[in-house]
Design a protein around this motif. Structure first.
Motif, PDB file in Angstrom:
ATOM      1  N   GLY A 171      19.529 -83.760 -47.832  1.00  0.00           N
ATOM      2  CA  GLY A 171      20.703 -82.946 -48.108  1.00  0.00           C
ATOM      3  C   GLY A 171      21.781 -83.040 -47.063  1.00  0.00           C
ATOM      4  N   ARG A 172      21.621 -83.962 -46.094  1.00  0.00           N
ATOM      5  CA  ARG A 172      22.614 -84.121 -45.019  1.00  0.00           C
ATOM      6  C   ARG A 172      23.797 -84.973 -45.452  1.00  0.00           C
ATOM      7  N   LEU A 173      23.564 -85.885 -46.419  1.00  0.00           N
ATOM      8  CA  LEU A 173      24.601 -86.792 -46.895  1.00  0.00           C
ATOM      9  C   LEU A 173      24.795 -86.605 -48.390  1.00  0.00           C
ATOM     10  N   ASP A 195      19.068 -94.938 -43.567  1.00  0.00           N
ATOM     11  CA  ASP A 195      19.663 -93.682 -43.087  1.00  0.00           C
ATOM     12  C   ASP A 195      20.329 -92.923 -44.230  1.00  0.00           C
ATOM     13  N   ARG A 196      20.997 -93.663 -45.097  1.00  0.00           N
ATOM     14  CA  ARG A 196      21.691 -93.005 -46.210  1.00  0.00           C
ATOM     15  C   ARG A 196      20.689 -92.401 -47.199  1.00  0.00           C
ATOM     16  N   VAL A 197      19.602 -93.131 -47.490  1.00  0.00           N
ATOM     17  CA  VAL A 197      18.596 -92.613 -48.416  1.00  0.00           C
ATOM     18  C   VAL A 197      17.979 -91.338 -47.865  1.00  0.00           C
ATOM     19  N   HIS A 215      20.431 -98.294 -55.605  1.00  0.00           N
ATOM     20  CA  HIS A 215      19.026 -98.697 -55.633  1.00  0.00           C
ATOM     21  C   HIS A 215      18.301 -98.124 -54.419  1.00  0.00           C
ATOM     22  N   PHE A 216      17.027 -97.842 -54.578  1.00  0.00           N
ATOM     23  CA  PHE A 216      16.249 -97.275 -53.475  1.00  0.00           C
ATOM     24  C   PHE A 216      15.889 -98.332 -52.449  1.00  0.00           C
ATOM     25  N   ARG A 217      15.486 -99.518 -52.902  1.00  0.00           N
ATOM     26  CA  ARG A 217      15.039-100.549 -51.970  1.00  0.00           C
ATOM     27  C   ARG A 217      16.198-101.456 -51.558  1.00  0.00           C
ATOM     28  N   ALA A 218      16.207-101.834 -50.294  1.00  0.00           N
ATOM     29  CA  ALA A 218      17.283-102.671 -49.759  1.00  0.00           C
ATOM     30  C   ALA A 218      17.339-104.029 -50.441  1.00  0.00           C
ATOM     31  N   ALA A 219      16.213-104.481 -50.996  1.00  0.00           N
ATOM     32  CA  ALA A 219      16.169-105.787 -51.651  1.00  0.00           C
ATOM     33  C   ALA A 219      17.127-105.873 -52.831  1.00  0.00           C
ATOM     34  N   PHE A 220      17.494-104.733 -53.401  1.00  0.00           N
ATOM     35  CA  PHE A 220      18.274-104.746 -54.637  1.00  0.00           C
ATOM     36  C   PHE A 220      19.672-104.159 -54.479  1.00  0.00           C
ATOM     37  N   THR A 221      20.134-103.953 -53.258  1.00  0.00           N
ATOM     38  CA  THR A 221      21.414-103.273 -53.061  1.00  0.00           C
ATOM     39  C   THR A 221      22.626-104.153 -53.356  1.00  0.00           C
ATOM     40  N   THR A 222      22.406-105.414 -53.686  1.00  0.00           N
ATOM     41  CA  THR A 222      23.533-106.244 -54.131  1.00  0.00           C
ATOM     42  C   THR A 222      23.614-106.293 -55.657  1.00  0.00           C
TER      43      THR A 222
END
Length: 646
Positions: free
Chosen positions: A19-21, A11-13, A151-158
Motif C-alpha cells: 500500500g506504499r505505492l 520494489d514496485r510490486v 506483469h508480476f514476473r520481471a521476465a514478462f515486463t516487456t
C-alpha cells in the motif's frame, strides 16, 4: 510505463502490495493478483525464467481432450491474427488450465516469440507465472489487458497481453483467447483496439463452440433487428424436440429474462401463432414477442444437425473413448447393422495405434467417410487428414502430387517447389483412396516411405522425415491383384494391418435407417417441410443400389429438389431411375401367381426383406410396400419360418 530493471520492478510490486505505492493501472484486480502471486504462491517477482512448456507427448494429450474446442476456434484465431499481425502480435488459445493448445505466429518471428515464452504448449496459470493476461482471466473470469510492468514476473515486463474468457454452453470456462506483443508503446491506451478485437473474437469462438455442442438440438438464432439475424445473430438458444430449453449463449442470457433455470421455449416467447419446428423447414425469419417485456426478437430456427447421442455437457471426458464412441464414429457404432457396428468397434480399438488400415468395399459405400471417422477417433484428430484419390489423378502427375517436387524438377514447376500430399499429412492421416489404381512404380516408392518414414521429393536428393498414419481403400480385390502381378505383395502386407470390409447398401440390415438419415440431410435444403412417403421408402429399401449410398444421395437430392408438395414420392425421382425400380407385389398379383417359379420368387423376396430388417415384420412390410397383415398371410402361405423359431 517504460521497462524497468529487476530491482525497480521488485520494489514496485512490494510497494503496491504493502500500500506504499499506487496500484498498477489503478486496477484492484492487478493488485489482488500480485498479492496472491507473492504471498500465496511464493513466486519471485525478479525471476527472468520463461514459462513451463509441455513436451510434445503431453501437449498432444491435452489437445486430444479439446478436439471440439480446437475445431470451433481455428478460423477465428487465423482471422484475428490477420487483423493484428501488422502490429507484431501473436494469438494464443489456452485451455481452462492455462495451457496454450493453439497459436498463430508469423513464421519469421517464431523464434523471437518463443524466446519470450509465447509458444504452443506454454503454461500460464497464476500459480506458476503470477500476474499475466491468461492467468487473470482464469482467476477472475473476465477480460483484461496486462500491459508491460503490470506483469508480476520481471521476465514478462516487456510484453503486453489482452485476454478474454471463452465459456461452454452451460457457463463453465473452457479456455482463454490471448493476443500478445513483445514490443508495444508504453501507453496502455494503445491496447484499446486490440482488447476489443480479442473480446469480439472470443465471443465468436464461444458461439461456434455452442453450435457444435448443441448440434443435436433445435437452435434459435435471434437479433433485435431483422437485418442482422442472418449476418450476425446475437442470441442463441438450444431446445429439444419437446421445446425444453437446453442452453443459451451469454448474449441471450444478458438480453432475455428467464433463461437461468429450466424453462420451456413457450414460457419465453409467445409462439401461439407460429410453430417453431415448421419455421426451421421454411428458413423464414419470424418476429417473436418476449413474454417478460413484450419486446420483439427476430429469429430464424435451425433443425438438429445430428441425432442426439448423449446429454449436453460442458466438459469433455478425460478419456476420449470413455463412452465407447467418439466424433463421427458414433453413427457407425450405433448402427443396427451388425457388420457396420463391428467395423466401428474394431476401428475404435485400433485408432491411434500406428496400425495401417485397409478398407474394402464397392464404389459409393462411404469408405472415405469411414476413414475420416477413424482419423477423428484417434490421437491425431487435431492434425491434418489428407485424402488422395489414386484413380482420379493422371498417371504422369500422381508422383509429384504424392511426393512433391524440388525447385526446377520439371518444366512448369514452381520456383520454390511444392510439398506433396504425404508431407502435408505429416503428424496426421494420409488417406489413399483407390489404392489399387496406383502404378507399380509408385507402389515401390510408397513402400519405402512407409518402411523408412521418409519422403524424397521428385527431383530432390534430401529426404524429409514424415510421421503419418495410413488408411487405404479400394473397390478391388487386392489379393487377386497380387496374384495377377498388378499390386506388390509386400506393399499389400504393409497396408493391411487391419482390413475392414464395408458392406454394400443392399446388404445392410439398417438400410431403412440409412435412407431416413440421408433424406433428412437432403430435405434441409428444401424451402418447405418435406416428408418421405412410406411406400416410396419401402421401394427404395428393396432396391439393389449398385451405386450404394452415393447413388441414394443423388436420387434423394433430385427428388427433394423437384418436389412441389409436402410428401416426396416415386413420381419425384428421375425417369431413368423410376424405370429401374421394380414395382411392389400387390395382393391381387400374389393371389393370381400360382406357378412354382413365381411362388419361389415371392418367397425369396420376402425372406430377403425380413433378413434385411432383422425379421421385424413392421419394417419388412414397409420395405415390401404391403401391410403387416398381408405380410403375415404370405408368411403363413409360403411356410416361412424365422431363424429364432427353428
Amino acid at each position: 510505463m517504460p521497462y524497468v530493471s529487476q530491482t525497480q520492478h521488485v520494489d514496485r510490486v512490494r510497494g503496491a502490495i504493502e500500500g506504499r505505492l499506487p496500484a498498477p493501472a489503478n486496477s484492484s484486480r492487478l493488485v489482488s493478483s500480485w498479492q496472491r502471486s507473492y504471498e500465496q504462491y511464493r513466486l519471485d517477482p525478479s525471476s527472468v525464467i520463461g514459462p513451463r512448456v509441455l513436451t510434445s507427448a503431453e501437449l498432444r494429450e491435452v489437445q486430444g481432450k479439446e478436439e471440439a474446442f480446437l475445431r470451433a476456434s481455428g478460423q477465428c484465431l487465423t482471422r484475428l491474427h490477420e487483423m493484428i499481425r501488422v502490429a507484431d502480435y501473436c494469438v494464443m488459445l489456452s485451455d481452462a488450465h492455462g495451457v496454450t493448445i493453439d497459436y498463430r505466429i508469423d513464421r519469421d518471428r517464431r523464434n523471437d516469440f518463443k524466446h519470450a515464452g509465447l509458444y504452443i504448449g506454454s503454461c500460464w496459470s497464476e500459480r506458476e507465472e503470477g500476474t499475466c493476461g491468461i492467468a487473470n482471466v482464469l482467476t477472475d473470469l473476465a477480460p483484461i489487458t496486462v500491459h508491460k510492468t503490470d506483469h508480476f514476473r520481471a521476465a514478462f515486463t516487456t510484453l503486453t497481453c489482452s485476454a478474454s474468457p471463452i465459456f461452454a454452453p452451460t457457463g463453465e470456462l473452457i479456455g482463454v483467447l490471448d493476443a500478445s506483443a513483445i514490443r508495444s508503446p508504453d501507453n496502455r491506451d494503445s491496447q484499446g483496439l486490440v482488447f476489443q478485437l480479442v473480446r469480439q473474437s472470443a465471443s465468436l469462438i464461444e458461439d461456434g463452440y455452442f453450435l457444435n455442442q448443441t448440434a443435436q438440438h433445435w437452435i434459435l438464432f435471434g437479433h433485435q433487428s431483422r437485418h442482422f439475424v442472418e449476418a450476425q445473430p446475437e442470441a442463441l438458444i438450444a431446445f429439444d424436440e419437446c421445446g425444453n430449453i437446453a442452453a443459451a449463449n451469454r448474449k441471450a442470457h444478458e438480453s432475455i429474462a428467464g433463461l437461468d433455470g429450466p424453462r420451456h421455449i413457450d414460457e419465453i416467447f409467445d409462439t401461439s401463432e407460429v410453430r417453431l419446428h415448421d419455421v426451421a423447414r421454411t428458413d423464414m425469419i419470424v418476429a417473436l414477442r418476449l413474454r417478460a417485456t413484450g419486446a420483439m426478437l427476430y429469429a430464424r430456427i435451425r433443425a438438429p444437425m445430428r441425432r442426439a447421442a448423449r446429454p449436453l455437457v460442458a466438459t469433455r471426458p478425460a478419456d476420449p473413448h470413455a463412452d465407447g464412441s467418439i466424433g463421427a464414429m458414433s453413427r457407425f457404432l450405433h448402427s443396427s447393422d451388425e457388420r457396420t457396428a463391428r467395423n466401428a468397434q474394431v476401428a475404435l480399438r485400433i485408432a491411434g495405434k500406428r496400425l495401417p488400415v485397409l478398407l474394402l468395399g464397392e464404389t459409393g459405400v462411404g469408405k472415405e467417410v469411414f476413414a475420416r471417422a477413424v482419423h477423428d477417433s484417434g490421437s491425431r484428430r487435431t492434425r491434418p487428414f489428407v485424402a488422395v484419390n489414386c484413380g482420379a489423378i493422371p498417371e504422369p502427375l500422381i508422383e509429384s502430387e504424392l511426393f512433391g517436387y524440388a525447385p526446377g524438377a520439371f518444366t512448369g514447376a514452381r520456383n520454390r517447389g511444392a510439398r506433396g500430399k504425404i508431407a502435408l499429412a505429416h503428424g496426421g492421416t494420409l488417406f489413399l483412396d483407390e489404392i489399387g489404381d496406383m502404378p507399380l512404380g509408385l507402389q515401390t516408392r510408397l513402400l519405402r516411405v512407409l518402411a523408412e518414414g521418409e519422403v524424397v521429393p521428385l527431383g530432390g536428393d534430401t529426404p524429409v522425415r514424415v510421421d503419418i498414419d495410413v488408411i487405404c481403400a479400394t473397390h478391388r480385390d487386392p489379393m487377386q491383384m497380387v496374384e495377377a502381378g498388378s499390386f506388390r505383395e509386400d506393399l499389400y502386407y504393409r497396408l493391411s494391418g487391419a482390413t475392414l470390409r464395408i458392406p454394400p447398401l443392399r446388404e445392410r440390415t439398417d438400410i431403412r435407417e440409412v435412407i431416413d438419415t440421408v433424406f433428412n440431410e437432403e430435405a434441409q435444403a428444401a424451402t418447405h417441410v418435406l416428408m418421405l412417403d412410406p411406400q416410396f421408402a419401402g421401394r427404395l429399401a428393396a432396391f439393389s443400389w449398385p451405386g450404394n449410398i452415393r447413388q441414394l444421395r443423388n436420387v434423394l437430392r433430385y427428388a427433394c429438389a423437384v418436389c412441389d408438395s409436402a410428401r416426396v414420392e416415386l413420381r419425384h425421382v428421375s425417369p431413368d431411375f423410376a424405370a429401374q425400380l421394380a414395382p411392389a407385389v400387390t395382393p391381387a398379383l400374389a393371389a393370381n401367381s400360382t406357378s412354382p417359379a413365381s411362388a419361389d420368387d415371392e418367397r425369396a423376396r420376402i425372406v430377403a426383406a425380413l433378413t434385411r430388417c432383422q425379421w421385424r415384420p413392421n419394417a419388412a412390410a414397409l420395405a415390401l410396400g404391403i401391410s403387416r397383415a398381408t405380410l403375415y398371410r404370405r408368411i403363413a402361405r409360403l411356410g416361412i419360418v424365422g431363424p429364432h423359431r427353428t
